[in-house]
Design a protein around this motif. Sequence first.
Motif, PDB file in Angstrom:
ATOM      1  N   THR A   9      34.231  55.777 -29.965  1.00 36.98           N
ATOM      2  CA  THR A   9      34.299  55.160 -28.638  1.00 36.98           C
ATOM      3  C   THR A   9      35.301  54.017 -28.609  1.00 36.98           C
ATOM      4  N   ASP A  10      35.279  53.173 -29.664  1.00 36.56           N
ATOM      5  CA  ASP A  10      36.224  52.050 -29.734  1.00 36.56           C
ATOM      6  C   ASP A  10      37.670  52.551 -29.847  1.00 36.56           C
ATOM      7  N   TYR A  11      37.849  53.594 -30.653  1.00 29.76           N
ATOM      8  CA  TYR A  11      39.204  54.143 -30.829  1.00 29.76           C
ATOM      9  C   TYR A  11      39.728  54.723 -29.520  1.00 29.76           C
ATOM     10  N   ALA A  12      38.885  55.459 -28.824  1.00 28.09           N
ATOM     11  CA  ALA A  12      39.291  56.053 -27.552  1.00 28.09           C
ATOM     12  C   ALA A  12      39.575  54.967 -26.520  1.00 28.09           C
ATOM     13  N   SER A  13      38.759  53.934 -26.544  1.00 30.11           N
ATOM     14  CA  SER A  13      38.944  52.838 -25.602  1.00 30.11           C
ATOM     15  C   SER A  13      40.267  52.121 -25.860  1.00 30.11           C
ATOM     16  N   ASN A  14      40.567  51.858 -27.121  1.00 26.13           N
ATOM     17  CA  ASN A  14      41.833  51.204 -27.472  1.00 26.13           C
ATOM     18  C   ASN A  14      43.032  52.081 -27.132  1.00 26.13           C
ATOM     19  N   PHE A  15      42.899  53.361 -27.422  1.00 24.41           N
ATOM     20  CA  PHE A  15      43.978  54.299 -27.125  1.00 24.41           C
ATOM     21  C   PHE A  15      44.259  54.344 -25.622  1.00 24.41           C
ATOM     22  N   LEU A  16      43.162  54.386 -24.823  1.00 21.42           N
ATOM     23  CA  LEU A  16      43.320  54.433 -23.377  1.00 21.42           C
ATOM     24  C   LEU A  16      43.945  53.148 -22.865  1.00 21.42           C
ATOM     25  N   LYS A  17      43.573  52.022 -23.471  1.00 21.80           N
ATOM     26  CA  LYS A  17      44.124  50.733 -23.056  1.00 21.80           C
ATOM     27  C   LYS A  17      45.627  50.659 -23.349  1.00 21.80           C
ATOM     28  N   VAL A  18      46.009  51.108 -24.568  1.00 17.44           N
ATOM     29  CA  VAL A  18      47.436  51.099 -24.940  1.00 17.44           C
ATOM     30  C   VAL A  18      48.225  52.074 -24.068  1.00 17.44           C
TER      31      VAL A  18
END
Length: 275
Positions: A9-18
């Motif tokens: 979830t954190d990885y997907a969230s960071n990826f979406l933010k970037v």
Amino acid sequence: MYVDSKYVTDYASNFLKVFIEYSPNLISAFLILFIGLYAIRIINRLIRKIMIKRELDPTLTKFLADILLWVLRVLLFVTFISKLGIETSSFVAILGAMGLAVGLSLQGSLSNFAGGMLIILFKPFKVGHTIEGQGIFGTVSEIQIFVTKLITPNNQTVFIPNGVLSNGTITNYSLEKFRRADLTFAISYDSDIKKAKDLILSILDKNPKVLQTPKPEVFVKNLTDSAIELAVRPWANSADFGTVFTETLENCKTAFDAAGIVIQPYVKEVSKAAN
């Protein structure tokens, strides 16, 4: 294998933010790429039309248009990767190093490229001209960047590298409007010189392809041990040169036979060793 859902979830969230932060640059970069390619195509067509309208040499037009096309594409590519956020200074340094390595390994090709530039700019010959270069005689079919394409009289295609062609001796048979045929007839000493000269001049006067300005000349060229050599100098348009040359030989031989003028055969002197 256990995967922590929180990590995903954190990885997907960071990826979406970037991705959201970077998407404007990404969109603008591809917009620049597509619009730039379309603009380059229009500019290239416009430049070609301008050069054709100004009646520039077709080979020079194609060459300059191709150079401009690739220069604009390289500039567009550098702009594209710069907009993506890639450091262009290192990329340019890499391109420079690659260019140096390629240049050292392709010295012969670069020589041919430079030769092609010289031929296109200084125009010692054009497409359609009949030339002789590097021992090859033929009609220029195409002037490419690296080679010149000749069609020989027996319909063979010969490619001559522009490097050696531009640095060697080139004989252009089409550059001048008129050409002079240099023929020699050897007649026997028993023949009447004046009669022979009058016959030749009469034949040249009757040939419509022989120019009368400059006037054709016939004179005694040499007195050898075995013959009188008559020089025959008719002028013709460059396109008629071959026909005038062969017709003069044939018609003079026929007229000499009818008038009883003997053409002296070539006698080769052979030295004999002393006994």
